[in-house]
Design a protein around this motif. Structure first.
Motif, PDB file in Angstrom:
ATOM      1  N   ALA A 209     -10.850 -10.118 -37.575  1.00  0.00           N
ATOM      2  CA  ALA A 209     -10.203  -8.997 -36.905  1.00  0.00           C
ATOM      3  C   ALA A 209     -11.207  -8.021 -36.310  1.00  0.00           C
ATOM      4  CB  ALA A 209      -9.268  -8.271 -37.849  1.00  0.00           C
ATOM      5  N   GLN A 214      -8.109  -5.603 -42.161  1.00  0.00           N
ATOM      6  CA  GLN A 214      -7.075  -6.546 -42.565  1.00  0.00           C
ATOM      7  C   GLN A 214      -7.464  -7.193 -43.891  1.00  0.00           C
ATOM      8  OE1 GLN A 214      -4.449  -6.306 -40.753  1.00  0.00           O
ATOM      9  NE2 GLN A 214      -5.455  -5.231 -39.064  1.00  0.00           N
ATOM     10  N   ASP A 230      -1.779  -7.115 -39.742  1.00  0.00           N
ATOM     11  CA  ASP A 230      -1.934  -8.523 -39.354  1.00  0.00           C
ATOM     12  C   ASP A 230      -1.498  -9.447 -40.490  1.00  0.00           C
ATOM     13  OD1 ASP A 230      -3.159 -10.454 -37.254  1.00  0.00           O
ATOM     14  OD2 ASP A 230      -4.003 -11.124 -39.167  1.00  0.00           O
ATOM     15  N   HIS A 233       2.257  -9.538 -40.559  1.00  0.00           N
ATOM     16  CA  HIS A 233       2.732 -10.351 -39.427  1.00  0.00           C
ATOM     17  C   HIS A 233       2.596 -11.836 -39.737  1.00  0.00           C
ATOM     18  CE1 HIS A 233       2.366 -12.138 -35.287  1.00  0.00           C
ATOM     19  NE2 HIS A 233       3.451 -11.418 -35.147  1.00  0.00           N
ATOM     20  N   HIS A 323      -8.368 -10.277 -32.630  1.00  0.00           N
ATOM     21  CA  HIS A 323      -7.810 -11.233 -33.577  1.00  0.00           C
ATOM     22  C   HIS A 323      -8.363 -12.618 -33.270  1.00  0.00           C
ATOM     23  CE1 HIS A 323      -4.408 -12.986 -36.018  1.00  0.00           C
ATOM     24  NE2 HIS A 323      -4.678 -14.010 -35.248  1.00  0.00           N
ATOM     25  N   LEU A 331       0.312  -7.188 -31.069  1.00  0.00           N
ATOM     26  CA  LEU A 331       1.503  -7.520 -31.856  1.00  0.00           C
ATOM     27  C   LEU A 331       2.777  -7.069 -31.160  1.00  0.00           C
ATOM     28  CD1 LEU A 331       0.480  -6.862 -35.569  1.00  0.00           C
ATOM     29  CD2 LEU A 331       0.604  -9.028 -34.326  1.00  0.00           C
TER      30      LEU A 331
END
Ligand code: ZN
Length: 422
Positions: A209, A214, A230, A233, A323, A331
């Motif tokens: 990331a 994260q 993240d 998700h 990412h 996102l």
């Protein structure tokens, strides 16, 4: 004297994973296909219950690394010594450290379609990459937690490792006495290791990331607590959101009931709406909802206590960050969602909003009489899209003489105003 935990959060403390041989789907989307509770046939986006438990000390562990000892598991003794044994006994749920482990599973469950159940029994089989037993209720957990010496507590230090689904077992390095006995912030070091390792146990790979924000990055980080945006998700990609549990909300008959609309704004999914940049997710935030793929549908139920000039707003939310090499990974731009307003029978379409484009908002404005309505949200992309849904409305006062023509009230309203919920 314990050193401050920040002294131990360098990249020298590397969490590692070890891929099992029986990952049955694409690496980046691996997840549980069979559990003790749900049986087999589980697929991407399915809510899932996973049982977890500890192996007894003395249970064999096949080393996964050349540095790793061949000693049997000594995790329970290690935890008793370094965190506390309480009154002891065979019921591990009474141990002071049990709640630390339990809280990790509870937290992952609160931000995904995963549920967890502690399994007190264990079959005693070896922790091993090739002979992992299937979970069986009352016999052996899906996820078995063990520990022994892996590689000491200095140098390129491994804190723990974990097998991917459908194996899921965890091995904790019990050499790391100072790290795991650090009680700072309620054992945040231990908790983030467990949350990270179980991230692998549910199928999450490491993420690059580039911002050290994260949980599933490859090095331990205690500047935050638990799964971050993240991570959440990725979990919802595999298991859906919290509303997918207990039969889900994929039909109007099992819609998520948002309750009575009385003129007060309703807003859901707001915790993923953190703006353009990544913001820390607090461990008490649970309002993360998504459409997890192009077959997932969410139904929301709203009951109006009167006649209102309603606005329903659907916004795609989430930050942009680096990412896995994509420096503008967003996102908020994962899928093209649509929104449909349904009458109280759950099937009659009153209005729909299907603006084209990934990340594009949807809105429906309509005068509605008192009664129950359903909002259907669906995705057109095989990706997981966080969304925020808002309902607002103003009392719709019909002009005198128009009460018999409620269906055509739109042009007769007084005091119309609109606003958008963000
Ligand atoms: Zn890892």
């Amino acid at each position: 004297m314990l050193r401050p935990i920040s002294a131990l959060t360098t990249s020298a403390l590397v969490l590692v994973l070890f891929a099992t041989l029986n990952v049955s789907v694409t690496f980046g989307q691996s997840r549980w296909g069979q559990t003790a509770t749900n049986g087999s046939g589980l697929g991407l986006g399915d809510a899932t219950t996973i049982t977890w438990g500890f192996v007894s000390d003395g249970t064999a562990i096949t080393p996964a690394y050349s540095s790793e000892s061949t000693d049997a598991s000594d995790l329970i003794g290690f935890l008793d010594t370094n965190i506390g044994a309480g009154a002891g006994g065979t019921d591990l749920t009474n141990r002071p450290w049990y709640t630390v482990f339990d809280s990790i599973f509870e937290r992952w469950g609160n931000v995904s379609g995963l549920s967890f159940s502690y399994e007190a029994n264990d079959s005693g089989e070896r922790i091993d990459n090739t002979v992992a037993p299937r979970g069986q209720l009352g016999v052996v957990a899906d996820v078995r937690i063990s520990g022994h010496s892996i590689d000491g507590q200095t140098g390129g230090n491994t804190l723990a490792y974990n097998y991917f689904p459908d194996h899921g077992d965890m091995v904790i390095d019990t050499d790391n006495v100072s790290f795991y006995s650090n009680s700072s912030s309620n054992y945040l070091g231990l908790r983030n290791v467990l949350a990270h390792e179980f991230g692998h146990g549910m199928g999450l790979p490491h993420v690059t990331a580039n911002n050290s924000r994260q949980l599933m990055e490859g090095s331990i980080n205690t500047t935050f607590d638990g799964p971050q945006i993240d991570d959440i998700h990725q979990a919802q990609r595999r298991y859906g959101d919290n509303w997918e549990e207990n039969g889900g909300n994929d039909a109007f008959s099992v819609a998520t009931d948002l309750g009575i609309f009385d003129g007060t704004d309703m807003l859901i999914g707001a915790d993923a709406n953190m703006g353009a940049s990544v913001v820390e997710v607090d461990p008490d935030q649970v309002d993360f909802i998504s459409i997890d793929n192009d077959t997932d549908v969410d139904f929301l139920q709203i009951t109006l206590d009167s006649i209102y000039d309603m606005s329903f707003a659907l916004d795609m939310v989430g930050p942009t960050y680096n990412h896995d090499g994509d420096s503008s990974y967003s996102l908020a731009n994962q899928s093209d969602l649509d929104m449909v307003l349904l009458a109280s029978d759950g099937t009659t379409v009153l209005a729909d909003s299907n603006n084209a484009g990934i990340g594009v908002s949807e809105q429906i404005d309509m005068v509605l009489e008192a009664g129950t309505y359903y909002v259907q949200i669906l995705g057109n992309t095989d990706a997981t899209q966080f969304y925020q849904f808002g309902a607002s409305g103003f009392s719709a006062v019909p002009e005198p003489g128009s009460m018999l023509a409620l269906g055509t009230l739109g042009a007769l309203l007084v005091g119309r105003r609109r606003r958008r919920i963000r």
